[in-house]
Design an enzyme around this catalytic site. Structure first.
Site, PDB file in Angstrom:
ATOM      1  N   HIS A   1       6.518   6.066  10.960  1.00 17.59           N
ATOM      2  CA  HIS A   1       7.667   5.175  10.751  1.00 17.59           C
ATOM      3  C   HIS A   1       8.990   5.932  10.680  1.00 17.59           C
ATOM      4  O   HIS A   1      10.047   5.332  10.915  1.00 17.59           O
ATOM      5  CB  HIS A   1       7.497   4.407   9.446  1.00 17.59           C
ATOM      6  CG  HIS A   1       6.809   3.092   9.589  1.00 17.59           C
ATOM      7  ND1 HIS A   1       7.166   2.155  10.522  1.00 17.59           N
ATOM      8  CD2 HIS A   1       5.789   2.531   8.871  1.00 17.59           C
ATOM      9  CE1 HIS A   1       6.397   1.076  10.375  1.00 17.59           C
ATOM     10  NE2 HIS A   1       5.552   1.276   9.389  1.00 17.59           N
TER      11      HIS A   1
ATOM     12  N   GLY B   1       0.833  -1.194   0.000  1.00 17.48           N
ATOM     13  CA  GLY B   1       0.000   0.000   0.000  1.00 17.48           C
ATOM     14  C   GLY B   1       0.865   1.240   0.000  1.00 17.48           C
ATOM     15  O   GLY B   1       0.648   2.192  -0.748  1.00 17.48           O
ATOM     16  N   ALA B   2       1.897   1.228   0.835  1.00 21.48           N
ATOM     17  CA  ALA B   2       2.845   2.333   0.923  1.00 21.48           C
ATOM     18  C   ALA B   2       4.081   1.812   1.626  1.00 21.48           C
ATOM     19  O   ALA B   2       4.059   0.746   2.236  1.00 21.48           O
ATOM     20  CB  ALA B   2       2.231   3.506   1.691  1.00 21.48           C
ATOM     21  N   MET B   3       5.171   2.563   1.534  1.00 21.74           N
ATOM     22  CA  MET B   3       6.431   2.134   2.146  1.00 21.74           C
ATOM     23  C   MET B   3       7.165   3.345   2.679  1.00 21.74           C
ATOM     24  O   MET B   3       7.294   4.358   2.007  1.00 21.74           O
ATOM     25  CB  MET B   3       7.283   1.396   1.115  1.00 21.74           C
ATOM     26  CG  MET B   3       8.634   0.939   1.645  1.00 21.74           C
ATOM     27  SD  MET B   3       8.467  -0.262   2.991  1.00 21.74           S
ATOM     28  CE  MET B   3      10.032  -0.071   3.820  1.00 21.74           C
ATOM     29  N   GLU B   4       7.682   3.219   3.916  1.00 20.36           N
ATOM     30  CA  GLU B   4       8.181   4.351   4.691  1.00 20.36           C
ATOM     31  C   GLU B   4       9.624   4.714   4.428  1.00 20.36           C
ATOM     32  O   GLU B   4      10.268   5.330   5.272  1.00 20.36           O
ATOM     33  CB  GLU B   4       8.025   4.039   6.180  1.00 20.36           C
ATOM     34  CG  GLU B   4       8.945   2.948   6.731  1.00 20.36           C
ATOM     35  CD  GLU B   4       8.366   1.559   6.702  1.00 20.36           C
ATOM     36  OE1 GLU B   4       8.875   0.661   7.388  1.00 20.36           O
ATOM     37  OE2 GLU B   4       7.368   1.358   5.975  1.00 20.36           O
ATOM     38  N   ASN B   5      10.191   4.367   3.287  1.00 21.39           N
ATOM     39  CA  ASN B   5      11.590   4.674   2.998  1.00 21.39           C
ATOM     40  C   ASN B   5      11.949   6.050   3.559  1.00 21.39           C
ATOM     41  O   ASN B   5      11.237   7.025   3.349  1.00 21.39           O
ATOM     42  CB  ASN B   5      11.842   4.668   1.491  1.00 21.39           C
ATOM     43  CG  ASN B   5      11.211   3.487   0.802  1.00 21.39           C
ATOM     44  OD1 ASN B   5      11.552   2.354   1.061  1.00 21.39           O
ATOM     45  ND2 ASN B   5      10.254   3.764  -0.076  1.00 21.39           N
TER      46      ASN B   5
ATOM     47  N   GLU C   1       5.488  -2.002  12.946  1.00 20.96           N
ATOM     48  CA  GLU C   1       4.137  -1.903  12.394  1.00 20.96           C
ATOM     49  C   GLU C   1       3.081  -1.646  13.461  1.00 20.96           C
ATOM     50  O   GLU C   1       2.117  -0.927  13.228  1.00 20.96           O
ATOM     51  CB  GLU C   1       3.802  -3.170  11.606  1.00 20.96           C
ATOM     52  CG  GLU C   1       4.749  -3.447  10.462  1.00 20.96           C
ATOM     53  CD  GLU C   1       4.929  -2.242   9.542  1.00 20.96           C
ATOM     54  OE1 GLU C   1       4.059  -1.356   9.512  1.00 20.96           O
ATOM     55  OE2 GLU C   1       5.963  -2.187   8.862  1.00 20.96           O
TER      56      GLU C   1
ATOM     57  N   HIS D   1       0.603   6.814   9.034  1.00 17.27           N
ATOM     58  CA  HIS D   1       1.329   5.575   9.310  1.00 17.27           C
ATOM     59  C   HIS D   1       2.776   5.675   8.835  1.00 17.27           C
ATOM     60  O   HIS D   1       3.716   5.373   9.576  1.00 17.27           O
ATOM     61  CB  HIS D   1       0.625   4.417   8.596  1.00 17.27           C
ATOM     62  CG  HIS D   1       1.179   3.069   8.889  1.00 17.27           C
ATOM     63  ND1 HIS D   1       0.614   2.218   9.806  1.00 17.27           N
ATOM     64  CD2 HIS D   1       2.262   2.419   8.394  1.00 17.27           C
ATOM     65  CE1 HIS D   1       1.307   1.096   9.860  1.00 17.27           C
ATOM     66  NE2 HIS D   1       2.321   1.194   8.993  1.00 17.27           N
ATOM     67  N   GLU D   2       2.951   6.130   7.591  1.00 15.80           N
ATOM     68  CA  GLU D   2       4.303   6.178   7.020  1.00 15.80           C
ATOM     69  C   GLU D   2       5.169   7.249   7.670  1.00 15.80           C
ATOM     70  O   GLU D   2       6.377   7.066   7.838  1.00 15.80           O
ATOM     71  CB  GLU D   2       4.227   6.381   5.506  1.00 15.80           C
ATOM     72  CG  GLU D   2       3.372   5.381   4.766  1.00 15.80           C
ATOM     73  CD  GLU D   2       3.682   3.935   5.101  1.00 15.80           C
ATOM     74  OE1 GLU D   2       2.746   3.128   5.118  1.00 15.80           O
ATOM     75  OE2 GLU D   2       4.853   3.618   5.356  1.00 15.80           O
TER      76      GLU D   2
END
Length: 1085
Positions: free
Chosen positions: A512, A472-476, A531, A508-509
């Site tokens: 992180h 869905g998304a990624m917190e890079n 998470e 959320h991201e």
């Protein structure tokens, strides 16, 4: 691009590497034919001799234990990782060129030798959800629960309810006596010794630690999709070793360019590399050295390599989209979690091996690149006209899975403050849809700086919306990647749920960036900390920027109630377990127990402990016990826990064992006291269960009573310890007044009462339901239905309690009811008594349907919009004619004027689209397909994809499934499961979906192997007959090898079918009798 490639000395990846002219050669390409044949037969004879020898050794070797000990000895020697490796390796001659991957043939440039890094295709990071929690890298389900039967079944995320008042001391008498020695809580679902050995054998040796990388990549995005790469990595020797081992996958290393020099002596002769090899099982590149490396010294490893922009949405991959004039455009982006950075460049690809990175990206001048840090300079690439190098600032210490970059022609907007720049990137034609994300993102980032009391450490943060993205998304860190639907919002097309979803994912991201990025788990065993905390803290962010969403009230609906069902299976697992991919236990149960901990520690203590923990481990790695230590320290300082009780003592009972308790409250005849006990809650308790673990927890008890109801205080009034079989509580109201335990459902447990107390609660709900708090009304509904489902309570109790809903005006209790009634409907819908159940449902729902009205009002409070959305969806699902007529009328009106996007309100689109297609034919379906194909709004495309699964035409459903698993059909691979789930949720499509999986298994598995187990689950979740169960068992046995990596998922889907069958045997007739006794006895219609 072919010309550009040649200028750089790289060859197009279009050779057949299996052709003899392109394989191993000895100076001349063609040699003597007879010599070739002779060599071939000698090789065959040699291989046969090896095979025979191996067979004899295996056949006559009876000392199994000795072999097991050899494996352990091998593991213990991994620190040196020398020539005694037991794994089969590929030792390549100096002049070898070998094919890297089955996806596209490619070879090393002329004059360079190579080590192959080919591995079996891995699953994509488990992706997508029906929007239950926004699970960045996880996202297990792209499906919406649009059930033809359920045009809208939203699952959102939420956080805790109102904060508690910090307490300066705790009442010692409510804490049971505890020993100062903290007990160990063992997991009853631990892996077997062989599984543990296999898992640990994939870990890198501990002898080396990376300090700094220089990574230079030239991706040919508009050419043959090859990547030319160069790597330097500074390594520090932790212990004496004779090899250098790091990760590679789908990469060709140019062996004659590999050098290793002592950092302090770069002018001296390089360290001699005797042999280079690749271990495909563990994805290890190993350079064996002539002399051991010196402990405490630093060395510089460098190499050239080649990679490939795959189309599997992992590693460094390619994506496409069509611009406004219909031209196809290419871009490249990354997704590295959990272990796919190794597909972009050789690296020490474990979360505990942090280092700094200096990234260089080459691009054609019309394009742009972005990475974790800002660009320091852009310089021409002198050997190729039209190309430039973007050099990025050196990163802070970080894990490889958080590195990210993108090469595209996207455009951006930004906001700036004195500390950082915040940018959003999207396709040029979609950029305006990123305005909402830009309006909330900087506010959230600033709020989290205040919440964590630590400034965001980077000078910029980018968010980019990608057309193809598996999670869905990624917190890079500094470059957050999203699916378009989770970042782009169109006010006239996207629903209120889309808006909240974007806010939640963004929260959320951004959470992180501290919890996961600044402090990172040492290993994936503690991924739940990443998470779980992000899934909890996101609500704090959303509540700050959108207080009108009332998001704190929604937490129990999807985080707690949803995961309660999964965690009540025998095949569940502890929160803390070794898994690279987090599942919903990590997200939902993780966030739920963190919320519980926040409440029993109080806000002030909780935030204080978090801040101390983050500061202590910033830019480093930690484990859950490190967090427990700092929270305990804060709790003892603030006196919110007694000195002989620690957070670890409490939380180990929630994180190291699976499941959760049901708390049973049995009041005395006069009511003023009660006996309280705990036991594990299971959907079905099996007499032949092999699980002998004694499940007990530290349980914070909160409660209130009718005499002085207080649903605001969540400070524990008593505790149950694991050693307590039962405790006695006094000071309760008299027997004619109710008590309600688990205030705001802050504790992760269910509550059961004696029948008299249930009756008193029902009486209160009927007389004046608002006396009981909103969240606790939802708790009463969810607990009572599931207690009955598990045999703890007569079904007549919840079915009677639900009657009060005709007077209920709040969304949260209604949503709890809808979520639970769905199971009853699915179990009944192919039975003769479905008509009676339908009439009972309508008797409750129609007053709500009439009160909310069919006309949507976007100016209503968000939860009022959700309430209307769910009420109308259920009325149509139950085939209430007025609802169906209005939906079909609106759909046909839209067909007549497709350019008018105001005909159907965004909040009602899922229902109207689904019912219009369901009640129509091929014409209605094809219209939806055309609208999908031409839409520029991601959320609109998702609504239409789900709605097209609503048709009753089984030929169309089958064709739709075929399209979903066909490349270039118009359906993106990331949306495959959404389509499948829509079909499988349709009563007309259940058999179509299940038969499709069975008849096309190999093709389905090869197309998108990571989601195959979810396809089985989606198509079998409502199976409830012995024949159904037998079918699935046979299928699983037939494909056991392909499902071996999904053992837990398979266990759970089989257990679900077992439980459905058990439920039908135990409760179907009971509910039918109750329906008849209460006047609902019409046969199925």
């Amino acid at each position: 691009m072919g010309g550009s490639t040649k200028q750089n000395g790289m060859q197009p990846l279009n050779m057949d590497m299996n052709h003899p002219d392109n394989n191993i050669s000895f100076r001349e390409t063609r040699g003597c034919y007879i010599s070739r044949v002779a060599i071939f037969f000698l090789v065959v004879l040699f291989l046969c001799s090896l095979a025979a020898t191996g067979f004899l050794v295996f056949y006559y070797h009876s000392e199994v234990k000795g072999a097991f000990d050899e494996v352990k000895e091998f593991l213990s020697s991994m620190g040196d990782h020398n020539d005694e490796m037991k794994e089969v390796k590929m030792d390549l001659p100096v002049s070898t060129t070998v094919r890297i991957s089955t996806e596209a043939p490619r070879k090393a440039s002329h004059g360079l030798s190579s080590t192959i890094a080919y591995s079996e295709p891995e699953d994509d990071v488990e992706n997508i959800v029906e929007f239950v929690p926004v699970t960045d890298e996880y996202f297990p389900d792209t499906s919406s629960e649009t059930d033809t039967d359920m045009a809208v079944d939203k699952q959102d995320e939420t956080s805790e309810t109102s904060p508690t008042t910090p307490s300066t001391e705790v009442d010692a008498e409510i804490i049971p006596a505890v020993q100062t020695v903290e007990p160990e809580v063992s997991s009853p679902t631990s892996s077997s010794p062989l599984e543990e050995i296999e898992r640990w054998s994939r870990r890198l040796p501990r002898a080396l630690k990376p300090v700094h990388y220089v990574v230079k990549l030239q991706p040919f995005v508009n050419g043959n999709f090859s990547i030319k790469g160069y790597l330097e990595v500074e390594i520090e020797v932790q212990e004496k070793t004779s090899n250098v081992t790091l990760h590679i996958a789908d990469i060709i290393t140019h062996n004659d360019t590999v050098t290793l020099r002592k950092l302090q002596e770069l002018r001296n002769p390089e360290t001699v590399i005797q042999k280079q090899e690749f271990d495909p099982k563990r994805e290890f590149y190993i350079a064996h050295l002539a002399q051991p490396l010196e402990n405490g010294s630093r060395y510089l490893l460098s190499m050239e390599f080649e990679g490939y922009l795959n189309d599997n949405m992992k590693g460094f991959y390619r994506s496409t989209y069509k611009d406004a004039d219909g031209s196809q455009k290419f871009l490249a982006a990354t997704q590295f979690q959990a272990s796919d950075a190794r597909r972009a460049f050789p690296c020490f690809d474990e979360p505990g091996l942090k280092s700094t990175f200096e990234i260089y990206l080459a691009r054609e001048e019309p394009m742009t690149t972005i990475s974790n840090m800002p660009i320091v300079e852009t310089v021409p690439k002198f050997d190729q006209d039209g190309w430039v190098w973007d050099r990025y600032n050196t990163t802070v210490p970080m894990s490889t899975y958080l590195i990210a970059f993108a090469v595209s022609d996207f455009v951006s907007m930004n906001e700036t403050n004195e500390n950082w720049v915040f940018r959003v990137w999207a396709r040029e034609s979609a950029l305006q849809q990123a305005e909402y994300a830009l309006s909330i993102g900087p506010k959230m980032l600033s709020h989290f700086e205040e919440f964590f009391k630590i400034p965001f450490p980077l000078p910029k943060l980018d968010m980019i919306a990608l057309p193809d993205f598996a999670p869905g998304a990624m917190e890079n860190w500094g470059l957050v990647t999203f699916r378009e639907t989770l970042m782009l919002y169109h006010p006239s097309t996207s629903s209120a749920n889309n808006k909240q979803l974007i806010a939640s994912v963004t929260g959320h991201e951004l959470a992180h960036q501290w919890f996961g990025n600044l402090v990172t788990p040492q290993w994936w065993t503690d991924i739940w900390l990443n998470e779980g905390f992000a899934s909890y803290v996101e609500y704090i962010g959303v509540d700050h920027v959108e207080p009108s969403f009332q998001i704190m009230e929604q937490f129990v609906l999807e985080r707690i109630h949803g995961i309660f069902r999964t965690d009540s299976l025998e095949s569940s697992h502890p929160i803390r377990h070794d898994a690279e991919d987090a599942d919903m236990i990590a997200y939902d149960k993780g966030s739920s127990v963190i919320r519980m901990m926040n409440h029993f520690l109080t806000d002030a203590t909780f935030i204080k402990g978090l801040n101390n923990y983050l500061r202590a481990f910033q830019y480093a790695n930690a484990e859950q016990d490190d967090l427990w230590h700092y929270l305990t320290q804060a709790a003892h300082e603030d006196q919110t826990l007694p000195s002989n009780l620690t957070v670890k003592t409490i939380m180990d009972t929630w994180t190291l064992q699976k499941g959760y308790p049901v708390i049973t409250v049995l009041r005395s005849p006069d009511g003023v006291s009660a006996t309280v006990s705990q036991e594990r809650f299971l959907q079905v308790r099996r007499e032949n269960s092999s699980d002998g673990h004694d499940y007990k927890w530290w349980v914070p008890l909160t409660y209130t009573g009718q005499g002085n109801p207080d649903f605001t205080s969540t400070k524990p009034q008593a505790w149950m310890s694991p050693s307590d079989s039962a405790i006695a509580l006094g000071g309760l109201p008299p027997h004619d007044q109710w008590v309600n335990f688990n205030i705001q459902q802050t504790g992760f447990y269910r509550v059961n009462y004696d029948v008299n107390n249930w009756q008193l609660i029902f009486n209160q709900l009927v007389a004046n339901h608002s006396v009981i708090g909103t969240i606790n009304r939802a708790q009463i509904i969810d607990d009572s239905i599931n207690l009955a489902k598990a045999g703890h309570l007569p079904y007549g109790v919840p079915l009677t309690i639900l009657k009060y809903l005709v007077a209920e005006g709040e969304y949260v209790p209604w949503a709890a009811a809808f979520n639970n009634l769905s199971y009853l409907r699915r179990m009944f819908r192919f039975t003769p008594e479905y008509g009676a159940l339908r009439d009972y449902f309508l008797s409750i729902i129609l007053p709500l349907y009439e009160s909310v009205g069919f006309e949507d009002s976007p100016d209503d409070p968000l939860l009022s919009q959700y309430k209307r959305q769910r009420a109308l969806a259920w009325a149509c699902m139950l085939e209430y004619q007025d609802c169906l007529n209005k939906s079909v009328e609106l759909y046909h009106k839209w067909m007549a004027h497709p350019e008018n996007d105001s005909i159907v309100s965004p909040n009602l689109k899922s229902m109207v689209y689904c019912r219009g297609i369901q009640e129509g034919g091929e014409k209605e379906w094809l219209f939806a397909w055309q609208q999908y194909y031409h839409s520029n709004v991601g959320s609109e495309k998702e609504q239409l994809l789900s709605a097209m699964g609503c048709t009753r035409n089984q030929h169309l459903l089958l064709r739709y499934l075929e399209m979903a698993f066909t490349a270039n059909s118009g359906i993106r691979k990331q949306d495959t499961r959404r389509v499948f789930s829509a079909v499988a949720s349709n009563p007309a499509g259940i058999s179509v979906a299940w038969n499709f999986v069975r008849e096309n298994w190999n093709a389905v598995h090869d197309y998108f192997d990571k989601i195959v187990v979810h396809l089985i689950r989606d198509s079998t979740r409502d199976f409830n007959s012995p024949q159904d169960l037998q079918q699935v068992h046979l299928f699983v046995e037939e494909h056991a090898s392909q499902l071996s990596e999904h053992k837990l998922d398979v266990q759970q889907l089989l257990e679900n079918i077992h439980n459905n069958l058990s439920w039908m045997n135990n409760y179907y007739d009971i509910i039918v009798k109750w329906l008849h006794d209460n006047g609902f006895s019409r046969s199925n219609i």
